[in-house]
Enzyme design. Structure first.
Site, short mmCIF file in Angstrom:
data_model
loop_
_atom_site.label_atom_id
_atom_site.label_comp_id
_atom_site.label_asym_id
_atom_site.label_seq_id
_atom_site.Cartn_x
_atom_site.Cartn_y
_atom_site.Cartn_z
N THR A 13 0.82 -1.21 0.00
CA THR A 13 0.00 0.00 0.00
C THR A 13 0.86 1.27 0.00
OG1 THR A 13 -1.64 -1.23 1.23
CG2 THR A 13 -1.89 1.16 1.22
N VAL A 14 1.79 1.36 0.95
CA VAL A 14 2.58 2.59 1.03
C VAL A 14 3.55 2.67 -0.15
CG1 VAL A 14 4.18 3.95 2.43
CG2 VAL A 14 2.34 2.68 3.54
N LYS A 105 7.90 2.13 12.13
CA LYS A 105 7.93 2.59 13.53
C LYS A 105 8.24 1.46 14.50
CE LYS A 105 3.11 2.21 12.89
NZ LYS A 105 2.96 2.26 11.49
N VAL A 132 5.78 8.34 12.26
CA VAL A 132 4.90 8.90 13.30
C VAL A 132 3.91 9.88 12.67
CG1 VAL A 132 4.76 10.21 15.45
CG2 VAL A 132 6.75 8.77 15.01
N GLY A 134 1.79 9.71 10.22
CA GLY A 134 1.57 9.73 8.76
C GLY A 134 2.19 10.95 8.12
N GLU A 190 -6.99 -3.48 11.49
CA GLU A 190 -6.67 -4.78 10.90
C GLU A 190 -7.65 -5.83 11.42
OE1 GLU A 190 -3.96 -5.19 8.92
OE2 GLU A 190 -3.31 -3.12 9.16
N LYS A 205 5.17 4.86 18.35
CA LYS A 205 5.36 6.24 17.87
C LYS A 205 5.86 7.15 18.99
CE LYS A 205 1.76 5.41 14.44
NZ LYS A 205 0.32 5.41 14.20
N GLY A 302 -2.82 5.85 5.94
CA GLY A 302 -3.40 5.83 4.59
C GLY A 302 -2.30 5.90 3.54
N1 HSE Z 1 -2.73 1.74 12.37
C1 HSE Z 1 -2.28 3.07 12.56
C2 HSE Z 1 -3.44 3.93 13.00
C3 HSE Z 1 -1.70 3.70 11.35
O1 HSE Z 1 -4.57 3.46 13.13
O2 HSE Z 1 -3.21 5.10 13.24
C4 HSE Z 1 -0.32 3.24 11.07
O3 HSE Z 1 0.53 3.66 12.07
#
Ligand code: HSE
Length: 436
Positions: A13-14, A105, A132, A134, A190, A205, A302
């Site tokens: 994805t990223v 992270k 950290v 996004g 997830e 983070k 995202g």
């Molecule tokens: N799963 C994380 C969140 C995003 O819900 O913020 C990725 O660090």
């Protein structure tokens, strides 16, 4: 013009977001550069273009080492995640004198010490803005914009999934399970949501931010964390009645002799800017002696927001390469030789105000007993509320707001309260931050 080549390991994805943003925005990016930036290879075992991210087959390889060992590649972008092969890729890239950009992270918060040392030994750049918050430029803000400041505290909504769940619980009266399901349907949480809802992701983070902010090396394993599983709509209601909002916060404070670094659901004043951060958004509130209070806000996860942060690091790194200024900004903000070990205050030693929710039998004398136990431990009560009435030994929720007290005494008192015959079920405690 000089050419700077980068390779992307991990076309998930990223990774596909980074490639997509780079290809779509290449003309604009190029206008900002006095060199050519080129995506030379993408490594992923699947070796297929992603939908909407078409790349020539010739730049795809199944083997990450086609990037790590390519003498023409300057920057290795690690986007496979996890703590095993990703660590090997990064360390091996440094051994080959390649600069690295990562969003990992979990890896940095546990093995950062070792990884940063390898980067320094190789005199290489390590970019980790996307690890950290996004797209929120918090790493760069701390390392560069606040290089002249002294950070006193950080309060962050650093997990979008938890913030989304808590928002749905307040605004739509969903219970925790329904709100979690909703977050999973939206693709935020997830299938196994443990990392998010138990506070682990936020603790990863926070370890990174605390280390940068206070010039130290905090390992994720040293951070106290709690998640949001036990929060109910009732807690939201009680909190609201007292003009508070409940948010999962990562909190770091510099107390001089030691630091605090912890993640837990927290009651914060309703009119604080962090209270208005809704849904999957993240926000980091920083206080410094010069900057005062400052709020950074944006999308914490995202494909495209994370890609934007990664691409910003790639460009930053490339600029340092062409200006021969790698190392001008130390990877961790402070010079390695000036990083200090700092004691993290044990959670039991931390003083704060508390919200206690008990389920108790509704009969005369219960409140007197509870306040007696708290009083014996020197804990002063600010307010008490009971909602509803019950008969036949059924339970009613009783909520107590305390004045400031050390967590150790509170826990001891609760142990005694919990063992009383009138106490039904396990009490919930939440910490209150009034003076953010
Ligand atoms: N799963 C994380 C969140 C995003 O819900 O913020 C990725 O660090």
């Amino acid at each position: 013009m000089r050419m700077i080549n980068f390779g992307v390991i991990g076309f998930g994805t990223v990774g596909s977001g980074v490639v997509k943003l780079f290809l779509e925005n290449q003309k604009e990016i190029q206008k900002r550069l006095n060199f050519n930036l080129n995506l030379k290879k993408i490594a992923d075992p699947i070796m297929k273009s992603k939908e909407g991210v078409e790349v020539p087959q010739s730049i795809l390889t199944p083997d990450a080492y086609d990037i790590i060992n390519d003498p023409e590649i300057d920057i290795v972008v690690e986007l496979v995640g996890g703590k095993t092969i990703a660590k090997n890729f990064i360390i091996d890239a440094f051994k080959n004198k390649k600069h690295v950009v990562t969003a990992n992270k979990a890896l940095l918060s546990e093995f950062g010490y070792e990884i940063f040392i390898e980067a320094s030994k190789a005199n290489c750049f390590l970019g980790f803005e996307a690890s950290v918050g996004g797209v929120i430029p918090v790493i760069r803000t701390i390392k560069e914009s606040l290089a002249g400041d002294k950070i006193e505290s950080i309060y962050g909504i650093m997990n979008g999934t938890c913030n989304y769940i808590l928002t749905k619980m307040v605004e739509e009266r969903k219970d925790f399970k329904e709100a979690l399901l909703d977050a999973q349907k939206k693709g935020y949480a997830e299938a196994d949501p443990t990392l998010d809802i138990d506070g682990i992701d936020a603790a990863h983070k926070l370890a990174i931010l605390t280390s940068l902010a206070f010039g130290t090396n905090v390992n994720f394993k040293d951070i106290y964390y709690e998640g949001i599983r036990d929060i109910t709509n009732l807690d939201m209601d009680f909190a609201a009645d007292f003009d508070y909002t409940i948010k999962l916060l990562g909190i770091a404070k510099d107390n001089g002799d030691c630091i605090e670094a912890k993640v837990h659901p927290t009651l914060i004043p309703k009119d604080h800017p962090l209270s208005s951060v809704r849904l999957e958004y993240n926000a980091i509130f920083v206080k410094g002696i010069g900057c005062g209070p400052m709020l950074l806000y944006g999308k914490g996860a995202g494909m495209m927001p994370t890609a934007s942060a990664v691409l910003g690091d790639i460009i930053d790194c490339a600029r340092h390469i062409v200006t021969n200024s790698i190392g001008a900004i130390p990877n961790r903000g402070y010079l390695d030789s000036n990083l200090q070990d700092k004691q993290i205050r044990f959670i039991n030693e931390i003083v704060s105000k508390f919200y206690i929710r008990l389920m108790v039998v509704d009969r005369p004398g219960v409140l007197a007993s509870i306040s007696g136990i708290l009083g014996k431990k020197g804990i002063s009560i600010e307010s008490v509320v009971q909602k509803g009435r019950a008969e036949n030994g059924e339970g009613v929720p009783l909520v107590i707001f305390t004045h400031e007290t050390r967590e150790k005494e509170l826990r001891e008192a609760l142990k005694e309260i919990e063992s009383a015959d009138y106490c039904l079920g396990k009490p919930l405690i939440l910490r209150i931050e009034d003076n953010i």
